[in-house]
Motif scaffolding. Structure first.
Motif, PDB file in Angstrom:
ATOM      1  N   GLN A 114       0.836  -1.199   0.000  1.00 31.49           N
ATOM      2  CA  GLN A 114       0.000   0.000   0.000  1.00 31.49           C
ATOM      3  C   GLN A 114       0.869   1.247   0.000  1.00 31.49           C
ATOM      4  O   GLN A 114       1.799   1.359   0.793  1.00 31.49           O
ATOM      5  CB  GLN A 114      -0.887   0.015   1.245  1.00 31.49           C
ATOM      6  CG  GLN A 114      -1.665   1.304   1.412  1.00 31.49           C
ATOM      7  CD  GLN A 114      -2.395   1.369   2.736  1.00 31.49           C
ATOM      8  OE1 GLN A 114      -2.779   0.351   3.293  1.00 31.49           O
ATOM      9  NE2 GLN A 114      -2.580   2.572   3.239  1.00 31.49           N
ATOM     10  N   SER A 133       0.059   5.266   0.205  1.00 32.19           N
ATOM     11  CA  SER A 133      -0.906   6.359   0.307  1.00 32.19           C
ATOM     12  C   SER A 133      -0.210   7.645   0.738  1.00 32.19           C
ATOM     13  O   SER A 133      -0.844   8.563   1.228  1.00 32.19           O
ATOM     14  CB  SER A 133      -2.017   5.991   1.301  1.00 32.19           C
ATOM     15  OG  SER A 133      -1.461   5.654   2.565  1.00 32.19           O
ATOM     16  N   ASP A 134       1.088   7.690   0.538  1.00 34.00           N
ATOM     17  CA  ASP A 134       1.917   8.796   0.995  1.00 34.00           C
ATOM     18  C   ASP A 134       2.779   9.288  -0.156  1.00 34.00           C
ATOM     19  O   ASP A 134       3.311   8.482  -0.907  1.00 34.00           O
ATOM     20  CB  ASP A 134       2.798   8.269   2.142  1.00 34.00           C
ATOM     21  CG  ASP A 134       3.442   9.353   2.958  1.00 34.00           C
ATOM     22  OD1 ASP A 134       4.074  10.246   2.366  1.00 34.00           O
ATOM     23  OD2 ASP A 134       3.320   9.302   4.184  1.00 34.00           O
ATOM     24  N   THR A 155      -1.806   2.303  -5.146  1.00 33.67           N
ATOM     25  CA  THR A 155      -1.550   3.697  -4.782  1.00 33.67           C
ATOM     26  C   THR A 155      -2.865   4.464  -4.737  1.00 33.67           C
ATOM     27  O   THR A 155      -3.749   4.269  -5.571  1.00 33.67           O
ATOM     28  CB  THR A 155      -0.599   4.383  -5.780  1.00 33.67           C
ATOM     29  OG1 THR A 155      -1.230   4.471  -7.049  1.00 33.67           O
ATOM     30  CG2 THR A 155       0.721   3.623  -5.909  1.00 33.67           C
ATOM     31  N   PHE A 156      -2.985   5.319  -3.731  1.00 34.16           N
ATOM     32  CA  PHE A 156      -4.136   6.218  -3.643  1.00 34.16           C
ATOM     33  C   PHE A 156      -3.722   7.445  -2.846  1.00 34.16           C
ATOM     34  O   PHE A 156      -2.659   7.463  -2.222  1.00 34.16           O
ATOM     35  CB  PHE A 156      -5.354   5.518  -3.016  1.00 34.16           C
ATOM     36  CG  PHE A 156      -5.156   5.015  -1.617  1.00 34.16           C
ATOM     37  CD1 PHE A 156      -5.532   5.786  -0.525  1.00 34.16           C
ATOM     38  CD2 PHE A 156      -4.608   3.769  -1.384  1.00 34.16           C
ATOM     39  CE1 PHE A 156      -5.354   5.315   0.771  1.00 34.16           C
ATOM     40  CE2 PHE A 156      -4.438   3.285  -0.099  1.00 34.16           C
ATOM     41  CZ  PHE A 156      -4.810   4.070   0.984  1.00 34.16           C
ATOM     42  N   GLY A 157      -4.536   8.484  -2.896  1.00 32.93           N
ATOM     43  CA  GLY A 157      -4.172   9.735  -2.231  1.00 32.93           C
ATOM     44  C   GLY A 157      -2.845  10.234  -2.793  1.00 32.93           C
ATOM     45  O   GLY A 157      -2.542  10.041  -3.977  1.00 32.93           O
ATOM     46  N   GLY A 172      -0.106   9.009  -2.675  1.00 34.41           N
ATOM     47  CA  GLY A 172       0.714   7.899  -3.160  1.00 34.41           C
ATOM     48  C   GLY A 172       0.729   7.762  -4.671  1.00 34.41           C
ATOM     49  O   GLY A 172       1.646   7.165  -5.238  1.00 34.41           O
ATOM     50  N   CYS A 221      -5.500   4.691  -8.080  1.00 33.19           N
ATOM     51  CA  CYS A 221      -6.882   4.943  -7.671  1.00 33.19           C
ATOM     52  C   CYS A 221      -7.497   6.049  -8.522  1.00 33.19           C
ATOM     53  O   CYS A 221      -7.036   7.189  -8.501  1.00 33.19           O
ATOM     54  CB  CYS A 221      -6.903   5.331  -6.193  1.00 33.19           C
ATOM     55  SG  CYS A 221      -8.533   5.794  -5.592  1.00 33.19           S
ATOM     56  N   THR A 230      -8.877   9.145  -6.667  1.00 35.14           N
ATOM     57  CA  THR A 230      -7.875  10.175  -6.402  1.00 35.14           C
ATOM     58  C   THR A 230      -7.621  11.003  -7.654  1.00 35.14           C
ATOM     59  O   THR A 230      -7.555  12.236  -7.595  1.00 35.14           O
ATOM     60  CB  THR A 230      -6.560   9.536  -5.906  1.00 35.14           C
ATOM     61  OG1 THR A 230      -6.817   8.787  -4.723  1.00 35.14           O
ATOM     62  CG2 THR A 230      -5.512  10.591  -5.624  1.00 35.14           C
ATOM     63  N   GLY A 248      -8.994   2.613  -4.636  1.00 30.57           N
ATOM     64  CA  GLY A 248      -7.738   2.007  -4.183  1.00 30.57           C
ATOM     65  C   GLY A 248      -7.910   1.156  -2.940  1.00 30.57           C
ATOM     66  O   GLY A 248      -7.455   0.007  -2.883  1.00 30.57           O
ATOM     67  N   VAL A 249      -8.580   1.686  -1.934  1.00 32.53           N
ATOM     68  CA  VAL A 249      -8.778   0.927  -0.693  1.00 32.53           C
ATOM     69  C   VAL A 249      -9.663  -0.281  -0.954  1.00 32.53           C
ATOM     70  O   VAL A 249      -9.451  -1.359  -0.385  1.00 32.53           O
ATOM     71  CB  VAL A 249      -9.364   1.825   0.421  1.00 32.53           C
ATOM     72  CG1 VAL A 249      -9.680   1.019   1.672  1.00 32.53           C
ATOM     73  CG2 VAL A 249      -8.386   2.951   0.760  1.00 32.53           C
ATOM     74  N   ARG A 297       2.366  -2.182   4.459  1.00 31.28           N
ATOM     75  CA  ARG A 297       2.509  -0.748   4.205  1.00 31.28           C
ATOM     76  C   ARG A 297       3.912  -0.338   4.619  1.00 31.28           C
ATOM     77  O   ARG A 297       4.153  -0.020   5.778  1.00 31.28           O
ATOM     78  CB  ARG A 297       1.463   0.043   4.981  1.00 31.28           C
ATOM     79  CG  ARG A 297       1.529   1.513   4.652  1.00 31.28           C
ATOM     80  CD  ARG A 297       0.358   2.258   5.243  1.00 31.28           C
ATOM     81  NE  ARG A 297       0.357   3.598   4.722  1.00 31.28           N
ATOM     82  CZ  ARG A 297       0.511   4.670   5.472  1.00 31.28           C
ATOM     83  NH1 ARG A 297       0.650   4.568   6.766  1.00 31.28           N
ATOM     84  NH2 ARG A 297       0.513   5.853   4.923  1.00 31.28           N
TER      85      ARG A 297
END
Length: 152
Positions: A43, A45-46, A77-79, A81, A108, A111, A135-136, A151
């Motif tokens: 994961q 997300s950063d 990847t999301f946000g 990320g 994602c 996003t 993504g989630v 993560r």
């Protein structure tokens, strides 16, 4: 006390499952890796460059330790990320090298849509990235299908 915690956890899991049902999340199919002995989802997300580098290092190390046909690796990847998968990413060649070795990188679309809505411009991402609507939701789908979530 313990029974209350378990009840709460079950209710929360049911809520999450209801909120992100398989029909609304539109996951992509599982990787076709019939000889994979291990399945892992990484994961991201950063947007932090150190975390991106760590994630890529983990994926490389797993490929070396298990061989590409013995492990299924999916990076979701999301946000922030998704920065890793943007066309102008400085780590694009590393990502494409991992994709060539069988690692799947998901981006994602929620996003992407949010960025487009906020900036008026849709971000360009590398063509080899696999778009997923949520993504989630993809992470949840993979975890429900035997993937271990990490993560870095």
């Amino acid at each position: 006390m313990r029974r209350a915690q378990i009840s709460f956890a079950l209710m929360l899991a049911l809520l999450v499952r209801t909120a992100i049902s398989p029909t609304s999340a539109q996951q992509v199919p599982l990787q076709d890796k019939p000889f994979a002995e291990h399945r892992i989802v990484l994961q991201l997300s950063d947007g932090d460059a150190k975390k991106q580098a760590l994630l890529l290092s983990v994926a490389n190390n797993l490929l070396k330790a298990y061989a590409p046909d013995k492990i299924a690796i999916e990076v979701v990847t999301f946000g922030p990320g998704i920065d890793l998968l943007l066309s102008g990413s400085e780590r694009r060649k590393q990502v494409e090298s991992l994709i060539a070795q069988g690692v799947r990188f998901d981006i994602c679309l929620n996003t992407v849509d949010t960025i487009e809505r906020e900036t008026g411009k849709r971000p360009d991402f590398i063509p080899a990235a696999t778009p997923v609507q949520v993504g989630v939701g993809q992470i949840l789908f993979l975890a429900e299908n035997g993937y271990t979530v990490v993560r870095p």
